[in-house]
Motif scaffolding. Structure first.
Motif, PDB file in Angstrom:
ATOM      1  N   GLU A  67      28.866  45.819  25.713  1.00 22.53           N
ATOM      2  CA  GLU A  67      29.594  46.672  26.655  1.00 22.53           C
ATOM      3  C   GLU A  67      30.635  45.867  27.434  1.00 22.53           C
ATOM      4  O   GLU A  67      31.755  46.332  27.662  1.00 22.53           O
ATOM      5  CB  GLU A  67      28.609  47.340  27.612  1.00 22.53           C
ATOM      6  N   GLY A  68      30.269  44.643  27.841  1.00 26.37           N
ATOM      7  CA  GLY A  68      31.230  43.798  28.550  1.00 26.37           C
ATOM      8  C   GLY A  68      32.410  43.412  27.679  1.00 26.37           C
ATOM      9  O   GLY A  68      33.554  43.373  28.147  1.00 26.37           O
ATOM     10  N   SER A  69      32.162  43.128  26.398  1.00 32.30           N
ATOM     11  CA  SER A  69      33.250  42.790  25.481  1.00 32.30           C
ATOM     12  C   SER A  69      34.191  43.971  25.295  1.00 32.30           C
ATOM     13  O   SER A  69      35.422  43.804  25.277  1.00 32.30           O
ATOM     14  CB  SER A  69      32.678  42.357  24.130  1.00 32.30           C
ATOM     15  N   ALA A  70      33.619  45.165  25.167  1.00 30.33           N
ATOM     16  CA  ALA A  70      34.467  46.348  25.008  1.00 30.33           C
ATOM     17  C   ALA A  70      35.304  46.603  26.260  1.00 30.33           C
ATOM     18  O   ALA A  70      36.490  46.945  26.166  1.00 30.33           O
ATOM     19  CB  ALA A  70      33.592  47.563  24.701  1.00 30.33           C
ATOM     20  N   ALA A  71      34.697  46.414  27.435  1.00 33.68           N
ATOM     21  CA  ALA A  71      35.442  46.628  28.680  1.00 33.68           C
ATOM     22  C   ALA A  71      36.574  45.622  28.837  1.00 33.68           C
ATOM     23  O   ALA A  71      37.696  45.971  29.221  1.00 33.68           O
ATOM     24  CB  ALA A  71      34.489  46.541  29.874  1.00 33.68           C
ATOM     25  N   LEU A  72      36.305  44.349  28.524  1.00 34.81           N
ATOM     26  CA  LEU A  72      37.343  43.333  28.644  1.00 34.81           C
ATOM     27  C   LEU A  72      38.447  43.541  27.616  1.00 34.81           C
ATOM     28  O   LEU A  72      39.642  43.368  27.924  1.00 34.81           O
ATOM     29  CB  LEU A  72      36.725  41.944  28.482  1.00 34.81           C
ATOM     30  N   GLY A  74      39.425  46.393  26.311  1.00 36.72           N
ATOM     31  CA  GLY A  74      40.232  47.512  26.784  1.00 36.72           C
ATOM     32  C   GLY A  74      41.147  47.124  27.925  1.00 36.72           C
ATOM     33  O   GLY A  74      42.301  47.555  27.993  1.00 36.72           O
ATOM     34  N   CYS A  75      40.643  46.299  28.828  1.00 36.33           N
ATOM     35  CA  CYS A  75      41.454  45.854  29.963  1.00 36.33           C
ATOM     36  C   CYS A  75      42.630  45.017  29.488  1.00 36.33           C
ATOM     37  O   CYS A  75      43.770  45.200  29.949  1.00 36.33           O
ATOM     38  CB  CYS A  75      40.583  45.061  30.936  1.00 36.33           C
ATOM     39  N   LEU A  76      42.387  44.088  28.569  1.00 34.95           N
ATOM     40  CA  LEU A  76      43.470  43.247  28.044  1.00 34.95           C
ATOM     41  C   LEU A  76      44.518  44.079  27.318  1.00 34.95           C
ATOM     42  O   LEU A  76      45.724  43.828  27.439  1.00 34.95           O
ATOM     43  CB  LEU A  76      42.900  42.182  27.107  1.00 34.95           C
ATOM     44  N   GLY A  77      44.072  45.069  26.561  1.00 31.03           N
ATOM     45  CA  GLY A  77      45.012  45.909  25.830  1.00 31.03           C
ATOM     46  C   GLY A  77      45.860  46.765  26.747  1.00 31.03           C
ATOM     47  O   GLY A  77      47.067  46.926  26.529  1.00 31.03           O
ATOM     48  N   ARG A  78      45.261  47.332  27.792  1.00 26.88           N
ATOM     49  CA  ARG A  78      46.013  48.189  28.706  1.00 26.88           C
ATOM     50  C   ARG A  78      47.021  47.411  29.539  1.00 26.88           C
ATOM     51  O   ARG A  78      48.047  47.957  29.947  1.00 26.88           O
ATOM     52  CB  ARG A  78      45.053  48.936  29.626  1.00 26.88           C
ATOM     53  N   ARG A  79      46.749  46.131  29.807  1.00 27.36           N
ATOM     54  CA  ARG A  79      47.629  45.326  30.663  1.00 27.36           C
ATOM     55  C   ARG A  79      48.424  44.286  29.878  1.00 27.36           C
ATOM     56  O   ARG A  79      48.837  43.276  30.425  1.00 27.36           O
ATOM     57  CB  ARG A  79      46.777  44.639  31.736  1.00 27.36           C
ATOM     58  N   ALA A  80      48.638  44.594  28.600  1.00 24.45           N
ATOM     59  CA  ALA A  80      49.388  43.658  27.764  1.00 24.45           C
ATOM     60  C   ALA A  80      50.884  43.713  28.031  1.00 24.45           C
ATOM     61  O   ALA A  80      51.593  42.733  27.858  1.00 24.45           O
ATOM     62  CB  ALA A  80      49.106  43.933  26.285  1.00 24.45           C
ATOM     63  N   ARG A  81      51.424  44.862  28.473  1.00 28.10           N
ATOM     64  CA  ARG A  81      52.869  44.994  28.700  1.00 28.10           C
ATOM     65  C   ARG A  81      53.125  46.038  29.779  1.00 28.10           C
ATOM     66  O   ARG A  81      52.831  47.217  29.562  1.00 28.10           O
ATOM     67  CB  ARG A  81      53.540  45.396  27.417  1.00 28.10           C
ATOM     68  N   PRO A  82      53.677  45.724  30.918  1.00 31.53           N
ATOM     69  CA  PRO A  82      53.940  44.360  31.379  1.00 31.53           C
ATOM     70  C   PRO A  82      52.642  43.596  31.602  1.00 31.53           C
ATOM     71  O   PRO A  82      51.600  44.208  31.849  1.00 31.53           O
ATOM     72  CB  PRO A  82      54.710  44.568  32.689  1.00 31.53           C
ATOM     73  N   VAL A  83      52.714  42.295  31.522  1.00 33.54           N
ATOM     74  CA  VAL A  83      51.508  41.467  31.530  1.00 33.54           C
ATOM     75  C   VAL A  83      50.888  41.471  32.921  1.00 33.54           C
ATOM     76  O   VAL A  83      51.507  41.031  33.892  1.00 33.54           O
ATOM     77  CB  VAL A  83      51.832  40.025  31.100  1.00 33.54           C
ATOM     78  N   ARG A  84      49.662  41.958  32.982  1.00 39.07           N
ATOM     79  CA  ARG A  84      48.899  41.972  34.234  1.00 39.07           C
ATOM     80  C   ARG A  84      47.441  41.576  33.952  1.00 39.07           C
ATOM     81  O   ARG A  84      46.509  42.121  34.546  1.00 39.07           O
ATOM     82  CB  ARG A  84      48.934  43.367  34.876  1.00 39.07           C
ATOM     83  N   LEU A  85      47.270  40.648  33.011  1.00 38.58           N
ATOM     84  CA  LEU A  85      45.929  40.284  32.556  1.00 38.58           C
ATOM     85  C   LEU A  85      45.097  39.678  33.675  1.00 38.58           C
ATOM     86  O   LEU A  85      43.972  40.098  33.939  1.00 38.58           O
ATOM     87  CB  LEU A  85      46.022  39.299  31.385  1.00 38.58           C
ATOM     88  N   ARG A  95      32.266  38.784  34.588  1.00 39.69           N
ATOM     89  CA  ARG A  95      30.986  39.424  34.222  1.00 39.69           C
ATOM     90  C   ARG A  95      30.588  39.076  32.790  1.00 39.69           C
ATOM     91  O   ARG A  95      29.397  38.875  32.504  1.00 39.69           O
ATOM     92  CB  ARG A  95      31.106  40.940  34.393  1.00 39.69           C
ATOM     93  N   LEU A  96      31.572  38.992  31.884  1.00 38.84           N
ATOM     94  CA  LEU A  96      31.246  38.647  30.503  1.00 38.84           C
ATOM     95  C   LEU A  96      30.725  37.219  30.408  1.00 38.84           C
ATOM     96  O   LEU A  96      29.795  36.943  29.631  1.00 38.84           O
ATOM     97  CB  LEU A  96      32.485  38.817  29.621  1.00 38.84           C
TER      98      LEU A  96
END
Length: 307
Positions: A67-72, A74-85, A95-96
């Protein structure tokens, strides 16, 4: 091992009986029904497709990591452009890390069970959990997110927050001076942006240069020589808007000294050749005869005179 092999052998036997009964034809109907019942009982017992390889607590740790891997992800994908990782995903990443640490240090309660770390992390060739953890760590290090966060990674550092605040002010100034004309942008609006947003942009650019200088002085590795990807991407966006879109230029305060030094360096060859020409005289060669030669010459003249 016996608990796993015996049901498997029984299932194989049941399948063999089932095939033999089917090949024998309708005369072996009782044997066929017996084989079918045995096969159904074995499959309903969950064998061999759902073998109980992990204890409940180990399964719980694995599910939490998934679950933590899926959440991270998704977060990386949503904030890939503009970069807000680094800004938006540092909580998921922290948490991961904790979930992976729980797996690495967990041991099952049963004395016959294996270590949870061994069962989950190194029990197969692919080692999916280890591969995922390495991928997230490498991505996080490549983004240099540690350079934007506090030491405990619980939030953004003060310098990063100051930079992002100036970045937002710069974008707000750009938008305000464009007067909302997103379709037809006239050169007059560009002039307003360059004139009214010059001070804000200069502060942002100076702060970015200052952060770069501090980071290079304190960093030893190749990654630490860069700021975090959020700050770098924000500065790149602002510079492209300022120089390419609005065609503005930031006046350099060192223009006069640079011009003076450049002129002096270019004038040096002229000064050198001119001074060489003025201080070098073209002297005529004067023949100086030795005294002995002069006396002989006088003697010859006297002899010619009295001869």
């Amino acid at each position: 091992l016996c608990r796993v092999l015996l049901p498997a052998l029984a299932l194989t036997l049941a399948l063999a009986l089932f095939g033999f009964a089917a090949a024998a034809g309708p005369r072996q109907t009782p044997a066929l029904e017996l084989a079918q019942e045995l096969a159904e009982e074995l499959w309903s017992a969950g064998l061999p497709g759902d073998l109980p390889e992990l204890e409940p607590e180990c399964r719980s740790l694995l599910a939490a990591f998934a679950e933590g891997s899926a959440a991270l992800t998704g977060c990386l994908g949503r904030r890939a452009r503009p970069v807000r990782l680094c800004q938006g995903c540092h909580g998921h990443y922290r948490r991961l890390l904790a979930q992976y640490g729980s797996i690495a240090s967990a041991v099952g309660n049963s004395s016959e069970s294996h270590n949870c770390a061994k069962s989950i992390l190194t029990s197969d060739r692919l080692q999916i959990v280890v591969t995922l953890s390495e991928f997230f760590n490498e991505t996080w290090e490549a983004a240099n997110c540690a350079n934007c966060l506090k030491n405990n990674s619980e939030g953004l550092s003060n310098s990063t927050e100051e930079f992002l605040d100036l970045f937002n002010k710069s974008l707000t100034c750009f938008e305000h001076n464009l007067q909302g004309q997103a379709i037809d942008l006239s050169p007059s609006n560009y002039t307003e942006v360059c004139k009214n947003c010059n001070e804000t942009y200069k502060k942002l650019n100076d702060l970015y240069t200052h952060l770069q200088r501090i980071n290079r002085q304190g960093g030893e590795s190749a990654h630490s020589a860069h700021l975090c990807i959020d700050v770098e991407d924000a500065m790149n966006i602002t510079r492209k808007l300022w120089s390419r879109t609005f065609n503005c230029s930031l006046p350099c305060s060192d223009t006069v000294p640079v011009i003076a030094v450049s002129s002096f360096i270019l004038f040096l060859p002229i000064v050198f050749y001119l001074s060489s020409f003025l201080h070098s005289k073209q002297k005529k060669r004067i023949l100086i005869l030795p005294k002995r030669i002069q006396s002989n010459a006088n003697l010859v003249n006297i002899q010619e005179k009295y001869s």
